[in-house]
Write a protein that holds these residues in place. Structure first.
Motif, PDB file in Angstrom:
ATOM      1  N   GLN A   1       0.829  -1.202   0.000  1.00 38.90           N
ATOM      2  CA  GLN A   1       0.000   0.000   0.000  1.00 38.90           C
ATOM      3  C   GLN A   1       0.866   1.256   0.000  1.00 38.90           C
ATOM      4  OE1 GLN A   1      -2.803  -0.353   3.222  1.00 38.90           O
ATOM      5  NE2 GLN A   1      -3.813  -2.124   2.301  1.00 38.90           N
ATOM      6  N   MET A   2       1.986   1.203   0.724  1.00 41.89           N
ATOM      7  CA  MET A   2       2.891   2.343   0.735  1.00 41.89           C
ATOM      8  C   MET A   2       3.468   2.585  -0.662  1.00 41.89           C
ATOM      9  SD  MET A   2       6.431   3.010   2.876  1.00 41.89           S
ATOM     10  CE  MET A   2       5.675   2.748   4.456  1.00 41.89           C
ATOM     11  N   MET A   3       3.914   1.517  -1.335  1.00 46.66           N
ATOM     12  CA  MET A   3       4.468   1.654  -2.682  1.00 46.66           C
ATOM     13  C   MET A   3       3.388   2.113  -3.653  1.00 46.66           C
ATOM     14  SD  MET A   3       6.890   1.707  -4.815  1.00 46.66           S
ATOM     15  CE  MET A   3       8.268   1.052  -3.933  1.00 46.66           C
ATOM     16  N   ASP A   4       2.190   1.602  -3.501  1.00 47.60           N
ATOM     17  CA  ASP A   4       1.071   2.030  -4.342  1.00 47.60           C
ATOM     18  C   ASP A   4       0.875   3.546  -4.237  1.00 47.60           C
ATOM     19  OD1 ASP A   4      -2.019   2.634  -4.621  1.00 47.60           O
ATOM     20  OD2 ASP A   4      -1.686   0.735  -5.674  1.00 47.60           O
ATOM     21  N   GLY A   5       0.870   4.061  -3.019  1.00 50.51           N
ATOM     22  CA  GLY A   5       0.702   5.493  -2.811  1.00 50.51           C
ATOM     23  C   GLY A   5       1.829   6.307  -3.429  1.00 50.51           C
ATOM     24  N   LEU A   6       3.061   5.801  -3.307  1.00 49.24           N
ATOM     25  CA  LEU A   6       4.204   6.495  -3.901  1.00 49.24           C
ATOM     26  C   LEU A   6       4.082   6.545  -5.421  1.00 49.24           C
ATOM     27  CD1 LEU A   6       7.029   4.899  -1.738  1.00 49.24           C
ATOM     28  CD2 LEU A   6       6.358   7.316  -1.709  1.00 49.24           C
ATOM     29  N   LEU A   7       3.707   5.425  -6.031  1.00 52.68           N
ATOM     30  CA  LEU A   7       3.593   5.362  -7.487  1.00 52.68           C
ATOM     31  C   LEU A   7       2.450   6.244  -7.989  1.00 52.68           C
ATOM     32  CD1 LEU A   7       4.243   1.553  -7.962  1.00 52.68           C
ATOM     33  CD2 LEU A   7       5.760   3.429  -8.662  1.00 52.68           C
ATOM     34  N   ARG A   8       1.339   6.226  -7.274  1.00 50.81           N
ATOM     35  CA  ARG A   8       0.213   7.087  -7.667  1.00 50.81           C
ATOM     36  C   ARG A   8       0.596   8.563  -7.509  1.00 50.81           C
ATOM     37  NH1 ARG A   8      -4.289   4.110  -8.664  1.00 50.81           N
ATOM     38  NH2 ARG A   8      -4.296   2.024  -7.768  1.00 50.81           N
ATOM     39  N   GLY A   9       1.336   8.877  -6.449  1.00 50.28           N
ATOM     40  CA  GLY A   9       1.797  10.237  -6.240  1.00 50.28           C
ATOM     41  C   GLY A   9       2.732  10.709  -7.344  1.00 50.28           C
ATOM     42  N   ALA A  10       3.434   9.749  -7.955  1.00 48.31           N
ATOM     43  CA  ALA A  10       4.329  10.060  -9.071  1.00 48.31           C
ATOM     44  C   ALA A  10       3.590   9.969 -10.411  1.00 48.31           C
ATOM     45  CB  ALA A  10       5.527   9.109  -9.070  1.00 48.31           C
ATOM     46  N   CYS A  11       2.280   9.797 -10.343  1.00 45.42           N
ATOM     47  CA  CYS A  11       1.417   9.744 -11.537  1.00 45.42           C
ATOM     48  C   CYS A  11       1.820   8.611 -12.489  1.00 45.42           C
ATOM     49  CB  CYS A  11       1.410  11.086 -12.264  1.00 45.42           C
ATOM     50  SG  CYS A  11       0.766  12.420 -11.247  1.00 45.42           S
ATOM     51  N   ARG A  12       2.071   7.451 -11.944  1.00 42.46           N
ATOM     52  CA  ARG A  12       2.428   6.295 -12.764  1.00 42.46           C
ATOM     53  C   ARG A  12       1.245   5.352 -12.865  1.00 42.46           C
ATOM     54  NH1 ARG A  12       5.829   9.461 -13.877  1.00 42.46           N
ATOM     55  NH2 ARG A  12       8.037   9.045 -13.998  1.00 42.46           N
ATOM     56  N   ARG A  13       1.081   4.764 -14.053  1.00 39.35           N
ATOM     57  CA  ARG A  13       0.032   3.775 -14.287  1.00 39.35           C
ATOM     58  C   ARG A  13       0.650   2.395 -14.205  1.00 39.35           C
ATOM     59  NH1 ARG A  13      -2.779   6.502 -19.511  1.00 39.35           N
ATOM     60  NH2 ARG A  13      -3.552   8.339 -18.429  1.00 39.35           N
ATOM     61  N   PHE A  14      -0.060   1.501 -13.559  1.00 44.05           N
ATOM     62  CA  PHE A  14       0.472   0.163 -13.339  1.00 44.05           C
ATOM     63  C   PHE A  14      -0.668  -0.806 -13.078  1.00 44.05           C
ATOM     64  CE2 PHE A  14       0.462   2.647  -9.466  1.00 44.05           C
ATOM     65  CZ  PHE A  14      -0.262   1.855  -8.595  1.00 44.05           C
ATOM     66  N   GLU A  15      -0.342  -2.072 -13.194  1.00 44.53           N
ATOM     67  CA  GLU A  15      -1.253  -3.147 -12.791  1.00 44.53           C
ATOM     68  C   GLU A  15      -0.754  -3.692 -11.470  1.00 44.53           C
ATOM     69  OE1 GLU A  15      -1.991  -6.465 -15.534  1.00 44.53           O
ATOM     70  OE2 GLU A  15      -0.951  -5.234 -17.010  1.00 44.53           O
ATOM     71  N   THR A  16      -1.635  -4.335 -10.741  1.00 44.55           N
ATOM     72  CA  THR A  16      -1.201  -5.013  -9.528  1.00 44.55           C
ATOM     73  C   THR A  16      -1.499  -6.503  -9.635  1.00 44.55           C
ATOM     74  OG1 THR A  16      -3.302  -4.570  -8.413  1.00 44.55           O
ATOM     75  CG2 THR A  16      -1.509  -2.988  -8.054  1.00 44.55           C
ATOM     76  N   HIS A  17      -0.602  -7.299  -9.089  1.00 44.67           N
ATOM     77  CA  HIS A  17      -0.765  -8.751  -8.960  1.00 44.67           C
ATOM     78  C   HIS A  17      -1.175  -9.427 -10.269  1.00 44.67           C
ATOM     79  CE1 HIS A  17      -0.245  -8.029  -4.745  1.00 44.67           C
ATOM     80  NE2 HIS A  17      -1.203  -7.124  -4.798  1.00 44.67           N
ATOM     81  N   ALA A  18      -0.400  -9.179 -11.303  1.00 44.10           N
ATOM     82  CA  ALA A  18      -0.701  -9.743 -12.623  1.00 44.10           C
ATOM     83  C   ALA A  18      -0.548 -11.264 -12.586  1.00 44.10           C
ATOM     84  CB  ALA A  18       0.232  -9.132 -13.669  1.00 44.10           C
ATOM     85  N   GLY A  19      -1.659 -11.949 -12.660  1.00 42.38           N
ATOM     86  CA  GLY A  19      -1.667 -13.408 -12.557  1.00 42.38           C
ATOM     87  C   GLY A  19      -1.044 -14.127 -13.733  1.00 42.38           C
TER      88      GLY A  19
END
Length: 149
Positions: free
Chosen positions: A35-53
């Motif tokens: 969750q901390m990394m998610d917040g950092l990445l969103r704060g840096a305006c980066r688009r990403f997927e999570t837990h790509a199966g």
């Protein structure tokens, strides 16, 4: 009671039922460090997927266009400095964490062979210096075309 080849064990302060109930409450995804990394990445305006199966190891964060897979690993579950503290746990925990470490190495190598950049961030690194961890990810994503956002 130590036999040849077996681990010395200091014992658990909880009985088996209580330890099992406690460990069952631990989440496998969307953990505090994630969750901390998610917040950092969103704060840096980066688009990403999570837990790509569809990717080996189900990376915590995936930047497909840049082919970057990011793992945020818990110090306990993934065995940070495992050799120094493994003696404190039962043979069952030793086997579990050892298997996790072997799987992590195998998945890392397979992703790299498939052309992915793999970034592994440890829980303690994120807690000590979140900005440096963010910069590692941003640097990895900027190495390839399409990785800027």
């Amino acid at each position: 009671m130590t036999q040849a080849g077996s681990q010395q064990h200091r014992g658990d302060i909880l009985n088996v039922e209580k330890r099992s109930a406690l460990m069952a409450r631990i989440k496998g995804k969307d953990t505090g460090p994630e969750q901390m990394m998610d917040g950092l990445l969103r704060g840096a305006c980066r688009r990403f997927e999570t837990h790509a199966g569809d990717l080996l190891g189900r990376p915590d964060f995936v930047f497909r266009r840049a082919k970057v897979a990011v793992f945020v690993d818990g110090d306990f579950w993934h065995g940070w400095r495992f050799a120094t503290w493994r003696i404190r746990f039962s043979e069952g925990w030793d086997a579990k964490i050892s298997a996790n470490r072997r799987r992590d190495v195998r998945n890392h190598a397979r992703l790299r062979r498939s052309g992915w950049i793999v970034v592994r961030i440890w829980e303690h690194q994120l807690n000590q210096n979140p900005e440096a961890c963010l910069q590692r990810v941003l640097c990895a994503t900027s190495r390839r075309p399409g990785g800027a956002k």
